[in-house]
Design a protein around this motif. Sequence first.
Motif, PDB file in Angstrom:
ATOM      1  N   THR A 190     -18.159  89.161  88.671  1.00  0.00           N
ATOM      2  CA  THR A 190     -19.047  90.191  88.882  1.00  0.00           C
ATOM      3  C   THR A 190     -19.369  90.715  90.122  1.00  0.00           C
ATOM      4  O   THR A 190     -19.135  91.890  90.587  1.00  0.00           O
ATOM      5  CB  THR A 190     -20.339  90.294  87.605  1.00  0.00           C
TER       6      THR A 190
ATOM      7  N   HIS B  66     -17.581  94.206  92.431  1.00  0.00           N
ATOM      8  CA  HIS B  66     -18.557  95.198  93.037  1.00  0.00           C
ATOM      9  C   HIS B  66     -18.412  95.065  94.571  1.00  0.00           C
ATOM     10  O   HIS B  66     -18.586  96.079  95.315  1.00  0.00           O
ATOM     11  CB  HIS B  66     -20.368  95.062  92.570  1.00  0.00           C
TER      12      HIS B  66
ATOM     13  N   LEU C 187     -26.520  90.176  93.119  1.00  0.00           N
ATOM     14  CA  LEU C 187     -26.463  90.793  91.879  1.00  0.00           C
ATOM     15  C   LEU C 187     -28.099  91.255  91.466  1.00  0.00           C
ATOM     16  O   LEU C 187     -28.282  92.186  91.124  1.00  0.00           O
ATOM     17  CB  LEU C 187     -25.724  89.679  90.865  1.00  0.00           C
TER      18      LEU C 187
ATOM     19  N   ARG D  66     -29.318  94.134  93.625  1.00  0.00           N
ATOM     20  CA  ARG D  66     -28.589  95.693  93.120  1.00  0.00           C
ATOM     21  C   ARG D  66     -28.590  95.836  91.614  1.00  0.00           C
ATOM     22  O   ARG D  66     -28.179  96.959  90.993  1.00  0.00           O
ATOM     23  CB  ARG D  66     -27.117  95.537  93.494  1.00  0.00           C
ATOM     24  N   LYS D  67     -29.333  95.084  90.738  1.00  0.00           N
ATOM     25  CA  LYS D  67     -29.598  95.121  89.517  1.00  0.00           C
ATOM     26  C   LYS D  67     -28.452  95.232  88.600  1.00  0.00           C
ATOM     27  O   LYS D  67     -28.116  96.197  87.823  1.00  0.00           O
ATOM     28  CB  LYS D  67     -30.497  95.988  89.209  1.00  0.00           C
ATOM     29  N   ILE D  68     -27.235  94.437  89.142  1.00  0.00           N
ATOM     30  CA  ILE D  68     -26.068  94.558  88.541  1.00  0.00           C
ATOM     31  C   ILE D  68     -25.981  93.402  87.309  1.00  0.00           C
ATOM     32  O   ILE D  68     -26.336  92.333  87.452  1.00  0.00           O
ATOM     33  CB  ILE D  68     -24.898  93.969  89.579  1.00  0.00           C
TER      34      ILE D  68
ATOM     35  N   HIS E 260     -24.649  91.185  84.269  1.00  0.00           N
ATOM     36  CA  HIS E 260     -23.666  90.006  84.231  1.00  0.00           C
ATOM     37  C   HIS E 260     -24.147  88.924  83.072  1.00  0.00           C
ATOM     38  O   HIS E 260     -25.134  88.818  82.661  1.00  0.00           O
ATOM     39  CB  HIS E 260     -23.259  89.442  85.381  1.00  0.00           C
TER      40      HIS E 260
END
Length: 338
Positions: free
Chosen positions: A26, A30, A162, A165-167, A169
């Motif tokens: 993930t 990005h 991660l 950036r509050k991504i 997964h």
Amino acid sequence: MSKLLHLDRLREGRVLLAFSGGVDSTALFHLLLENNIAFDIAHVNYHTRETSDAEEKNAERLAARHSLQCYAHSCRLGGINFEHRAREERYRFFGYLMKKHGYTYLLTAHQLNDRLEWLMMQICRGSGLPEMLGIRSHDSRDGIEILRPLLEWDRDSIEAYLHERKIPHHIDESNADERYTRNFFRHRYSTPIMRDYRDAIRRSFRYLEEDSESLIESMDFKTVNEFAYAENPTNIRSLLYGIDRYFKSRSYLLSKHDKEALKGGGDHIIGRRFIVSIEMKYTFVAPYEANVVMDKGFKEECRKLKIATKLRGYLFGVPEAMRVMRQLKGAQELLRSD
């Protein structure tokens, strides 16, 4: 924070990302977007967890959101040695996609902790430098070029990226199971060592990869049907490494006994399935076929050409391979053992 490795290569060709939806892939997804790299993704669903189908759907939605192609493959692998068979299954899938759609590079999201864990495991198995560096930043497998852009990122840095950036997964719960060898090394050794010595470990791997490239010569096997041949490198270590990599590409792992026997050169039966013939200039590999009835003319030609006796059964039934053998038989050069 480290940059992605091989950015120039990533920008020059078509790129396929092996995407699981976990932390590492993930983050790489990005980072490729941030660096304006054109790519598509490939996802394999092994159906090993209750969340497997949801993870496949998430991969498809993520790709669609960014106008990327997502190739999904579904399989169920029962029985023993799941990790090995899963790796073979996904690389067959990736190879199929690479050839069908003309991708230049396959990307995997291996990172610095993975590399350290692998090195530790190989040391405990008594391996040499090439095996310790089995996870390289630029590699090939079955004619596929593989890049690993995250190899200088450690796990903590990836998780921080991660988080900042509050991504979203998913977390693979099997990563906590120490019955898996890699997890045992991860939790007991590599994670605490990496946190204290991350920068030094990163530098050491750079030097080790450079040293390995200067010490180990490549061995390029060509194939005709199931007959393979390669010109020998100038030292035994490169020869053994090249033969080992060829067999791994055929999904066959040489035993320690096999490797020790090959050091002496000559002819060897491997697993009752293959014949390896190491001559002065070339190494030949073919299926081992015993009890083949050959005519006298063919046997006499083989004797004059000094073709290994155990190779003759296969060559007798495959004229194309025999024609290549005739072409290769020429002046012989001595293989050094340094």
